[in-house]
Design a protein around this motif. Structure first.
Motif: not given
Length: 319
Positions: A2, A38-39, A93, A148-149, A151-153, A155-156
């Motif tokens: 992140v 986060l797209t 995720n 979703f990766s 890293s994105e998890r 961030i969320k």
């Protein structure tokens, strides 16, 4: 990994700029900010009650509104929702719950996911501290090749408490701008009487008046008045209702109908409604029967009732 600096900048923007965003625009604005880290292609954001399971006040981003009509039939079968409920505060995720081949074979995907382009899901649920409602936000991707990766998890998961807390602050600021609504006991509900915000003192008051009350909906006796946007009156409680769009601000006072009467009239009316005779009331309060009759006549006039039955219903908040 992140990007801590980018994450910190987004959190600061939520708090610095978010407090100036109107309540009706906040969720769309916040999702626009989230897109910078986060797209996603679509999303839904709302509240869910656990008992009975139900969705409330859901905001849809880039998603057909027919989902709100079709999803409730699948709520109990939604394994992704079950995972969110089982792990509040943890970002879930879809790719960590099942494989892609298994997901596309589920009835949930065949009937809903494929139609609404839910190829990948990333969601978080937070428990609301003063009611049984929980706030959730799930974002979706439409491209089956872009899960979703981790890293994105992360961030969320890190951003969700800030998104929800700022939403709460915007909602409270919206209602506190209304003249004469400052009160220790207060609540915000929707048109169905479902709690969205409530002070601890309001919850304590409701449980003192209705000891068996639990849940996200107001106590049953309050629902008819509140859903109609009207004040509730009983011998114990006055609950003022201030409509604000699709929400209502509730401000209770422990006095109710009796505030319209003098202390002596209130005592006479309460005894008379409880079944005491003129003579019994007169003897108990050291009054003459004629004075008691006069007090009751004044009570009828002030409360807009014509007989004892209507008086009883008025004092019980049923008329």
């Amino acid at each position: 990994m992140v990007d801590a600096y980018a994450l910190n900048r987004l959190i600061l923007r939520l708090y610095r700029e978010g407090r100036e965003v109107p309540l009706g625009s906040y969720q769309a604005w916040a999702l626009e900010q989230l897109q910078s880290l986060l797209t996603f292609d679509s999303a839904w954001w709302g509240n869910v009650a656990a008992d009975p399971p139900a969705l409330h006040d859901v905001f849809l981003h880039n998603c057909d509104e027919s989902l709100l009509q079709e999803y409730p039939a699948w709520l109990e079968q939604d394994f992704f929702r079950a995972a969110l409920v089982a792990s509040p505060g943890i970002a879930v995720n879809l790719s960590d719950l099942t494989t892609r081949p298994r997901y596309v074979r589920t009835a949930l995907y065949r009937q809903l996911g494929r139609r609404f382009k839910v190829e990948w899901s990333l969601g978080t649920l937070l428990m609301e501290p003063t009611s049984s409602l929980s706030e959730f936000l799930t974002v979706w991707r439409h491209d089956r090749k872009r899960p979703f990766s981790e890293s994105e998890r992360q961030i969320k998961e890190l951003l969700m408490p800030h998104l929800v807390e700022m939403h709460r602050a915007v909602r409270l600021r919206h209602f506190l701008k209304i003249p004469n609504v400052s009160n220790r006991e207060w609540a915000v509900v929707d048109a169905r009487g479902i709690l969205h915000e409530a002070s601890p003192a309001f919850i304590a008051l409701m449980r003192a008046l209705w000891p068996r009350w639990r849940g996200s909906a107001l106590p049953e006796p309050l629902l008819t008045s509140v859903c109609a946007g009207q004040a509730y009156l009983s011998s114990e409680l006055r609950l003022d209702v201030t409509p604000c769009g699709h929400l209502r601000y509730l401000s209770p006072r422990l006095d109710g109908v009796l505030t319209q009467l003098s202390p002596r009239e209130g005592e006479v009316a309460t005894r008379y409604a409880a079944g005491e005779t003129y003579s019994r009331i007169a003897s108990s309060l050291s009054l003459s029967p004629a004075t008691v009759r006069n007090h009751i006549a004044h009570c009828f006039r002030k409360l807009g009732v014509n007989n004892k039955t209507e008086l009883v219903r008025r004092l019980e908040g049923k008329a």
